[in-house]
Motif scaffolding. Structure first.
Motif, PDB file in Angstrom:
ATOM      1  N   LYS A 123      40.992  34.923  37.778  1.00  0.00           N
ATOM      2  CA  LYS A 123      40.859  35.481  36.533  1.00  0.00           C
ATOM      3  C   LYS A 123      39.237  35.713  36.749  1.00  0.00           C
ATOM      4  O   LYS A 123      38.233  34.953  37.193  1.00  0.00           O
TER       5      LYS A 123
ATOM      6  N   GLU B  11      56.201  42.249  40.508  1.00  0.00           N
ATOM      7  CA  GLU B  11      57.418  41.650  40.010  1.00  0.00           C
ATOM      8  C   GLU B  11      57.895  40.588  40.971  1.00  0.00           C
ATOM      9  O   GLU B  11      58.488  40.908  41.974  1.00  0.00           O
ATOM     10  N   SER B  12      57.774  39.468  40.804  1.00  0.00           N
ATOM     11  CA  SER B  12      57.954  38.225  41.815  1.00  0.00           C
ATOM     12  C   SER B  12      59.473  38.322  42.206  1.00  0.00           C
ATOM     13  O   SER B  12      59.645  38.260  43.584  1.00  0.00           O
TER      14      SER B  12
ATOM     15  N   PHE C 137      54.213  32.658  39.129  1.00  0.00           N
ATOM     16  CA  PHE C 137      54.927  33.844  39.872  1.00  0.00           C
ATOM     17  C   PHE C 137      54.426  34.138  41.455  1.00  0.00           C
ATOM     18  O   PHE C 137      55.247  34.241  41.978  1.00  0.00           O
TER      19      PHE C 137
ATOM     20  N   MET D   3      48.207  43.065  37.573  1.00  0.00           N
ATOM     21  CA  MET D   3      49.252  42.061  37.343  1.00  0.00           C
ATOM     22  C   MET D   3      49.764  41.425  38.733  1.00  0.00           C
ATOM     23  O   MET D   3      49.831  42.176  39.732  1.00  0.00           O
ATOM     24  N   PHE D   4      49.883  40.117  38.677  1.00  0.00           N
ATOM     25  CA  PHE D   4      50.101  39.590  40.041  1.00  0.00           C
ATOM     26  C   PHE D   4      51.080  38.599  40.098  1.00  0.00           C
ATOM     27  O   PHE D   4      51.496  38.065  38.973  1.00  0.00           O
TER      28      PHE D   4
ATOM     29  N   CYS E  66      48.947  31.047  39.768  1.00  0.00           N
ATOM     30  CA  CYS E  66      49.846  31.549  39.138  1.00  0.00           C
ATOM     31  C   CYS E  66      51.379  31.562  39.614  1.00  0.00           C
ATOM     32  O   CYS E  66      51.590  31.186  40.693  1.00  0.00           O
TER      33      CYS E  66
ATOM     34  N   ARG F  85      40.642  42.050  42.379  1.00  0.00           N
ATOM     35  CA  ARG F  85      41.254  42.409  41.030  1.00  0.00           C
ATOM     36  C   ARG F  85      40.951  44.098  40.839  1.00  0.00           C
ATOM     37  O   ARG F  85      41.861  44.649  40.624  1.00  0.00           O
TER      38      ARG F  85
HETATM   39  N1  LIG Z   1      57.042  39.417  35.848  1.00  0.00           N
HETATM   40  C1  LIG Z   1      56.102  39.369  36.653  1.00  0.00           C
HETATM   41  C2  LIG Z   1      55.161  38.289  35.710  1.00  0.00           C
HETATM   42  C3  LIG Z   1      53.707  38.366  36.335  1.00  0.00           C
HETATM   43  C4  LIG Z   1      52.580  37.803  35.679  1.00  0.00           C
HETATM   44  O1  LIG Z   1      52.857  37.859  34.350  1.00  0.00           O
HETATM   45  N2  LIG Z   1      51.668  37.255  36.123  1.00  0.00           N
HETATM   46  C5  LIG Z   1      50.484  36.956  35.508  1.00  0.00           C
HETATM   47  C6  LIG Z   1      49.651  35.799  36.240  1.00  0.00           C
HETATM   48  S1  LIG Z   1      50.586  34.378  36.458  1.00  0.00           S
HETATM   49  C7  LIG Z   1      49.387  38.105  35.575  1.00  0.00           C
HETATM   50  O2  LIG Z   1      49.411  38.853  36.212  1.00  0.00           O
HETATM   51  N3  LIG Z   1      48.442  37.924  34.664  1.00  0.00           N
HETATM   52  C8  LIG Z   1      47.511  39.041  34.198  1.00  0.00           C
HETATM   53  C9  LIG Z   1      46.242  38.605  34.672  1.00  0.00           C
HETATM   54  O3  LIG Z   1      45.993  37.696  35.487  1.00  0.00           O
HETATM   55  O4  LIG Z   1      45.063  39.162  34.593  1.00  0.00           O
HETATM   56  C10 LIG Z   1      56.491  38.712  37.720  1.00  0.00           C
HETATM   57  O5  LIG Z   1      57.471  37.999  38.070  1.00  0.00           O
HETATM   58  O6  LIG Z   1      55.590  38.960  38.698  1.00  0.00           O
END
Ligand SMILES: N[C@@H](CCC(=O)N[C@@H](CS)C(=O)NCC(=O)O)C(=O)O
Length: 231
Positions: A68, A100-101, A46, A85-86, A44, A74
């Motif tokens: 995932k 939020e990173s 972020f 959300m990670f 990921c 999770r």
């Molecule tokens: N704006 C958020 C975006 C975080 C984001 O979109 N992370 C993705 C992974 S890169 C996520 O959590 N996706 C949902 C999932 O993996 O189930 C941040 O900066 O932390």
């Protein structure tokens, strides 16, 4: 993926970060009294920014891998904190659970640095380069694989942009093995004690308290993790 290709692309991933985050900042601040916790997954982009922030601020962290289709951390993240959300940071000292990173990076620099945020950890170009680093590793550290759960978290010494440290982190992530990441970038205050403990300054180093095993060498560590925990 062959070992040579793995090392090559891991070096490319580090190059994508343009030589940033190799060194601990000079203006680090107070240390947390309780270990920070991070729900994240290796691929990921972020999460990578936050892992680099922890590294330049010389902070250890308990990693709870959330690849995932993961079935361990999770669901725990959703149950305890509301959404999948990670990254998700838990800072017990500050009494916060944060998504939020960018907000996490600001929090870490404010509480454990001087408040001045590392320029290479902000802005759209950072996200683009962090995404590029994930792309060259072609999805490694993204999807869960079946594994045995350890009783205690493992411990890994290394730092985020170290190419050889990335390889075992990807396996730890895919196997959903929790581990304490001991960040030990150049200039880390932890380096002398590490050298005293192991006899040399080389990363990564894995300690598995479940089996009493300690080892250097990324390929040996990856093989050990597969043999001991993969199903
Ligand atoms: N704006 C958020 C975006 C975080 C984001 O979109 N992370 C993705 C992974 S890169 C996520 O959590 N996706 C949902 C999932 O993996 O189930 C941040 O900066 O932390």
């Amino acid at each position: 993926m062959s070992r040579a290709w793995g090392v090559f692309t891991s070096n490319l991933a580090s190059l994508a970060r343009l030589g940033h985050s190799f060194k601990v900042r000079r203006d680090i601040g107070p240390r947390p009294t309780t270990l920070l916790e991070l729900y994240e997954f290796e691929a990921c982009p972020f999460c990578r920014k936050v892992r680099e922030a922890l590294s330049v601020l010389d902070l250890d962290v308990l990693i709870k891998p959330c690849p995932k289709n993961g079935t361990r951390f999770r669901p725990e993240a959703v149950e305890r904190h509301g959404k999948a959300m990670f990254p998700l940071l838990i800072d017990a000292d500050a009494g916060v659970a944060m998504y939020e990173s960018d907000a996490i990076i600001e929090h870490l620099h404010t509480r454990y640095g001087s408040g001045r945020i590392s320029a290479h950890l902000t802005g759209p170009q950072t996200l683009a380069l962090s995404s590029l680093a994930s792309i060259v590793r072609s999805g490694k550290g993204q999807n869960a694989r079946p594994s045995r759960q350890p009783e205690h978290p493992l411990e890994l010494w290394g730092y985020d942009v170290s190419p050889y440290s990335r390889l075992p982190r990807e396996v730890l992530c895919e196997l959903e093995l929790p581990y304490i990441q001991h960040n030990i970038a150049r200039g880390s205050a932890a380096r002398p004690a590490f050298k005293e403990m192991t006899g040399k300054l080389q990363f990564p180093y894995l300690l598995d308290p479940n089996t009493g095993t300690g080892m250097f060498e990324s390929d040996a560590i990856c093989a050990y993790l597969e043999k001991t925990y993969a199903l």
